[in-house]
Write an enzyme that holds these catalytic residues in place. Structure first.
Site, mmCIF file in Angstrom:
data_model
loop_
_atom_site.group_PDB
_atom_site.id
_atom_site.type_symbol
_atom_site.label_atom_id
_atom_site.label_comp_id
_atom_site.label_asym_id
_atom_site.label_seq_id
_atom_site.Cartn_x
_atom_site.Cartn_y
_atom_site.Cartn_z
ATOM 1 N N THR A 200 -0.383 -24.650 10.668
ATOM 2 C CA THR A 200 -1.053 -23.363 10.402
ATOM 3 C C THR A 200 -1.080 -22.551 11.701
ATOM 4 O O THR A 200 -0.891 -23.099 12.794
ATOM 5 C CB THR A 200 -2.509 -23.584 9.938
ATOM 6 O OG1 THR A 200 -3.234 -24.192 11.019
ATOM 7 C CG2 THR A 200 -2.587 -24.468 8.701
ATOM 8 N N GLU B 283 4.493 -25.618 8.457
ATOM 9 C CA GLU B 283 4.997 -26.034 9.782
ATOM 10 C C GLU B 283 3.915 -25.823 10.863
ATOM 11 O O GLU B 283 4.199 -25.387 11.979
ATOM 12 C CB GLU B 283 6.307 -25.315 10.126
ATOM 13 C CG GLU B 283 7.312 -25.434 8.999
ATOM 14 C CD GLU B 283 8.664 -25.999 9.384
ATOM 15 O OE1 GLU B 283 8.862 -26.401 10.534
ATOM 16 O OE2 GLU B 283 9.517 -26.053 8.487
ATOM 17 N N GLN C 92 0.828 -1.209 0.000
ATOM 18 C CA GLN C 92 0.000 0.000 0.000
ATOM 19 C C GLN C 92 0.867 1.266 0.000
ATOM 20 O O GLN C 92 0.590 2.219 -0.725
ATOM 21 C CB GLN C 92 -0.925 -0.025 1.228
ATOM 22 C CG GLN C 92 -2.010 1.027 1.205
ATOM 23 C CD GLN C 92 -3.060 0.757 0.134
ATOM 24 O OE1 GLN C 92 -3.150 -0.335 -0.409
ATOM 25 N NE2 GLN C 92 -3.829 1.780 -0.192
#
Ligand code: FAD
Length: 400
Positions: free
Chosen positions: A386, A384, A357
């Site tokens: 969530t 590895e 942004q």
């Protein structure tokens, strides 16, 4: 032409990271300088070429090894550097400030494969496999996830049945990172059929590309891009000697869980490095880009984004270093690693979105690295474990 107003990665960072951190010694800061120089001189000039060619950077892995930055925590007698886990996370962080792909190799080989072999492997496996990986700068992989066994890893159905002095492996794996470029794959399979964790074993498969019974079905096209390798693999009647069993039969799940503590620290370091890259790029851009007759950083709406990135970065870094320091002190860091991984990867994702942004249309283009940082950051929230699974780990350990 790339980066019309941006400064190359080799120029000064806008962040004051060299002022020392709790848990780091001066030798760590010197080591960080070494890795940073490597990342800026060897990685930064080639990252766009590899990305454009969708090519896995095998040469860079070699160069990392030559520079003494690959087997960071592996003992010197097995071809490693014999350093501590703070050095391990610094290596990964500094590489990820420029590019995640080579850092992912350092992370995986040092944790799930390197740590497991070093601690649980037989002396023969350490002398052959571990030493080969770190003296010949080989790539490694771990084949755990299956179509029906993701977060619930114990739902895995791949089998390894004893037949005389061999295991016969059959199964279907997905998301085996580095699979087809790996010299050694750890296949996680059931060696019994009770359905419990105690059925699960790790079996080492050296030179997988040269074996009958290993089919790399496809390289899964993924958000990160084409330079990273994420294989779907089928193992059919793959025969390997029983001495390729890593550690004890039926202990594989526990070994993976222990090594994941280190793997998650590696992911926390990846995320921290990605966030540093985002802050460097966006702070530099906001200083140089003028609109309405002044640098855009003079707008509070822009400067608050940079301030938030800086605050998250410091917190992510301290969580990561503190967990690494505990590991160096011999402590188990399951909860610390889950906290560091989850916080740092969420912060990296948020920071990357804001970095895009701040750069406006340029952030959305491939002329600047922030769109790649955003794609890299997303993965750190998923692999590895969530971040939902890692939050469950944090919550479970509240009651230890
Ligand atoms: C880039 C990348 C690299 C990878 N590399 C490897 C590798 O080298 N080797 C390997 O074996 N695997 C690898 N993986 C696989 C990775 O470990 C899995 O993707 C991960 O464990 C999640 O499994 P899943 O994708 O099947 O999601 P699922 O388990 O199907 O989950 C889907 C969604 O449900 C949520 N969810 C599931 N269960 C719960 C729960 N109990 N509580 C709350 N939320 C839940 C998850 O958090 C997720 O948001 C990789 C994945 C990626 C994206």
């Amino acid at each position: 032409m790339k980066r019309d107003t941006a400064i190359s990665a080799s120029e000064t960072t806008y962040d004051s990271i060299m002022t020392g951190h709790i848990g780091l010694e001066s030798e760590h800061e010197e080591y960080r300088e070494r890795v940073r120089e490597f990342a800026e001189t060897e990685v930064a000039p080639v990252v766009d070429d590899y990305e454009e060619r969708d090519e896995f950077p095998l040469d860079l892995v070699d160069e990392l090894g030559e520079a003494g930055l690959y087997g960071v925590t592996i003992p010197e007698r097995y071809g490693g550097e014999g350093r501590d886990y703070r050095s391990f996370v610094l290596t990964i962080e500094e590489l990820c400030r420029i590019w995640k792909v080579p850092a992912g190799v350092v992370s995986l080989s040092g944790s799930l494969v390197g740590h497991t072999l070093q601690k649980f492997g037989s002396e023969r496996q350490r002398e052959e496999w571990l030493t080969d990986v770190f003296t010949q700068n080989q790539v490694t992989a771990v084949s755990l996830t299956e179509p029906q066994a993701g977060s619930d890893a114990n739902a895995l159905e791949t089998t390894a049945e004893r037949d005389g002095d061999e295991f016969v492996i059959d199964g279907h794996k997905v998301w085996t990172s580095h699979g087809e470029v790996a010299d050694l794959i750890f296949v996680v399979a059931r060696t019994d059929d009770t359905g419990s964790h105690d059925d699960v074993s790790i079996i080492g498969v050296p030179n997988p590309g040269e074996r009958d019974g290993v089919e790399f079905v496809r390289d899964i096209p993924c958000m990160e891009g084409g330079a990273v390798v994420e294989n779907e693999v089928k193992y059919e009647n793959l025969r390997v000697p029983v001495e390729n069993l890593v550690g004890e039969e039926g202990r594989g799940f526990r070994y993976i869980m222990e090594a994941l503590d280190i793997g998650r620290l590696g992911v926390a370091a990846q995320s921290t490095g990605i966030l540093q890259g985002c802050l460097d790029e966006s702070a530099r851009f906001a200083d140089e880009r003028e609109q309405f007759g002044e640098p855009i950083r003079n707008n509070q709406g822009v400067s608050f984004k940079l301030a938030d990135m800086k605050m998250d970065l410091e917190a992510a870094r301290l969580l990561t270093y503190s967990a690494a320091a505990k590991l160096d002190a011999g402590e188990r860091v399951t909860q610390d690693a889950a906290i560091a991984k989850t916080f740092a990867s969420d912060a990296a994702m948020e920071g990357a979105v804001e970095a895009v942004q701040v750069l406006g249309s340029r952030g959305y283009s491939k002329d600047y690295p922030v769109e790649r940082f955003m794609r890299e950051a997303k993965g750190t929230q998923i692999y590895e474990g969530t971040n939902e699974i890692n939050r469950s780990v944090v919550a479970r350990h509240l009651y230890d």
